[in-house]
Design a protein around this motif. Structure first.
Motif, PDB file in Angstrom:
ATOM      1  N   LYS A 120       0.816  -1.215   0.000  1.00 41.52           N
ATOM      2  CA  LYS A 120       0.000   0.000   0.000  1.00 41.52           C
ATOM      3  C   LYS A 120       0.853   1.270   0.000  1.00 41.52           C
ATOM      4  O   LYS A 120       1.984   1.271   0.477  1.00 41.52           O
ATOM      5  CB  LYS A 120      -0.908   0.015   1.228  1.00 41.52           C
ATOM      6  CG  LYS A 120      -1.687  -1.278   1.433  1.00 41.52           C
ATOM      7  CD  LYS A 120      -2.516  -1.632   0.216  1.00 41.52           C
ATOM      8  CE  LYS A 120      -3.234  -2.952   0.398  1.00 41.52           C
ATOM      9  NZ  LYS A 120      -2.352  -4.087   0.646  1.00 41.52           N
ATOM     10  N   LEU A 147      -6.914   4.908  -0.252  1.00 38.22           N
ATOM     11  CA  LEU A 147      -7.038   3.964  -1.351  1.00 38.22           C
ATOM     12  C   LEU A 147      -8.505   3.610  -1.542  1.00 38.22           C
ATOM     13  O   LEU A 147      -9.143   3.040  -0.662  1.00 38.22           O
ATOM     14  CB  LEU A 147      -6.233   2.695  -1.067  1.00 38.22           C
ATOM     15  CG  LEU A 147      -6.157   1.674  -2.215  1.00 38.22           C
ATOM     16  CD1 LEU A 147      -5.366   2.265  -3.384  1.00 38.22           C
ATOM     17  CD2 LEU A 147      -5.515   0.380  -1.745  1.00 38.22           C
ATOM     18  N   PRO A 186      -5.186   5.381  -5.636  1.00 38.88           N
ATOM     19  CA  PRO A 186      -4.558   6.022  -4.481  1.00 38.88           C
ATOM     20  C   PRO A 186      -4.873   7.511  -4.421  1.00 38.88           C
ATOM     21  O   PRO A 186      -5.087   8.166  -5.441  1.00 38.88           O
ATOM     22  CB  PRO A 186      -3.070   5.780  -4.715  1.00 38.88           C
ATOM     23  CG  PRO A 186      -2.936   5.740  -6.208  1.00 38.88           C
ATOM     24  CD  PRO A 186      -4.214   5.122  -6.709  1.00 38.88           C
TER      25      PRO A 186
END
Length: 415
Positions: free
Chosen positions: A313, A366, A392
């Motif tokens: 992430k 996200l 994102p």
């Protein structure tokens, strides 16, 4: 030609010495054991899967798309000696990504290597059982780190009293074989699990104490002699037609604290129900102070490294859901699924996650979209197609960052 015929006849003769019979054990066959009165059961699973990942770094300037196939076959053996005494093991073979060794017709990395998932014995004692060996622990729902589908060299005693089971265990984490009294300065875990079955609901609790007896300031004094305690609670079941799941994990002590001396904490909840022919669900999770959920916590296709669709992430270095040190993170996800045909189920999901930078402040976000199709090919075989998109955002994400796309499929067989 003659030698091949002799070989074939030898194999048939060897197989003819075994007696095969279908047993009531989820499809596994029973093979006659070498000892009278004993039984051996064989089962397992196999899969082949592939995926394509576009823009895994969320960086619009990077040309690092990936495509890969992998495979795994697992074989499980259970030997029953009678009166509840048994031995259980599972091995993995050909567990590798295709083409990762140069040359040859087959190039899986460790196709000739056998990996042991677990291997332990079970000894009944009155109303309790003792399990000893290399085991996988299954506590809770897969949210608390290190306690779901995780392996330990362990000794446990489990007793069941009507609707309540109690398990006491110790894990050998690290064994030291130096001479003298220092030989006793090992790293061990000690813990207990309580699970109560209340009909429509199940609830449980776990306490794990990490004990490091080492005193010598070598090789790294900051990692020597540290202790800590993991505490967890969970509940799952059905209330008035609504499926409810919740789990809390609280990690204390020197072994768990983050770089700012804070105590990690994580919480997850989910509710599911059926509206007509459609199953719907909504859930979320919260984490703080360096808490990272287990890799089996899969709120979306992009979180949880137990599934091959997970990705690293933005603003983190993990494929799991979790928070940075001295910071917070959260996620919420809603999904719906339905059977479009008798053996075909389709699922869609939307999610939103946010994670602060270490020390708090700015966040990375996200937005996720998932799609999944499960085709039941036979009673013990299925095909799964999955696709996910992650967009994102947030203050920590560069303005030119692109979204990530993951497309994956796999075939699974159970026997």
């Amino acid at each position: 030609m003659k030698k091949y015929l002799i070989f074939l006849l030898s194999v048939l003769l060897a197989l003819g010495t075994f007696s095969f019979a279908v047993a009531d054990d989820a499809g596994m066959d029973s093979v006659r054991a070498m000892k009278p009165g004993a039984k051996v059961m064989i089962g397992g699973d196999a899969r082949v899967r592939g995926k394509w990942v576009k823009n895994p770094s969320f960086d619009s300037d990077a040309e690092n798309d990936t495509r890969a196939w992998d495979q795994r076959i697992r074989l499980k053996f259970t030997g029953e000696a009678g009166n509840g005494f048994k031995a259980t093991t599972r091995i993995k073979v050909a567990n590798a990504t295709w083409g990762t060794t140069a040359g040859g017709q087959r190039a899986t990395t460790d196709e000739s290597v056998i990996n042991i998932d677990y291997a332990y014995i079970t000894v009944p004692v009155s109303t309790a059982v003792i399990n000893a060996g290399s085991m996988l622990r299954y506590y809770g729902t897969g949210f608390m780190p290190g306690q779901f589908d995780d392996g330990y060299d362990t000794l446990e005693v489990k007793g069941t009293f009507e609707s309540v089971s109690v398990t006491a265990f110790t894990n050998k984490v690290e064994e030291f074989t130096v001479a003298g009294d220092d030989n006793l300065k090992d790293r061990d875990d000690y813990g207990a699990i309580l699970v109560a079955d209340m009909g429509d609901m199940e609830a449980g609790a776990i306490v794990v104490f990490h004990n490091d007896r080492r005193e010598e300031p070598d090789p790294n004094p900051s990692l020597i002699g540290l202790n800590g305690t993991d505490i967890g609670l969970y509940a799952k079941g059905n209330v008035s037609g609504i499926g409810l799941t919740g789990e809390l994990a609280f990690l204390t002590g020197d072994t768990n604290k983050d770089s700012a001396d804070n105590t990690p904490l994580g919480l997850m909840v989910k509710a599911t129900t059926t509206v007509g022919a459609i199953g719907v669900g909504i859930g979320g999770a919260y984490a703080t102070n360096g808490f990272t959920a287990d890799n089996n916590y899969e709120p979306t296709l992009l979180f949880g490294d137990n599934q091959h669709t997970a990705v690293t992430k933005p603003a983190t270095s993990s494929k799991q859901f979790g928070a940075n040190d001295d910071a917070k993170a959260w996620i919420i996800a809603a999904d719906a699924n339905t059977d479009v045909m008798p053996d075909v189920n389709v699922l869609g999901r939307v999610s939103f996650a946010s994670a602060e930078e270490a020390g708090g402040g700015d966040s990375a976000t996200l937005l996720g979209l998932d799609g999944k199709v499960v085709v039941q090919l036979a009673k013990n075989a299925r095909y799964i197609f999955e696709a996910a998109y992650g967009n994102p955002g947030g203050d920590l994400t560069p303005d030119d960052a692109d979204g990530i796309i993951v497309v994956a499929n796999r075939a699974e067989v159970y026997f």
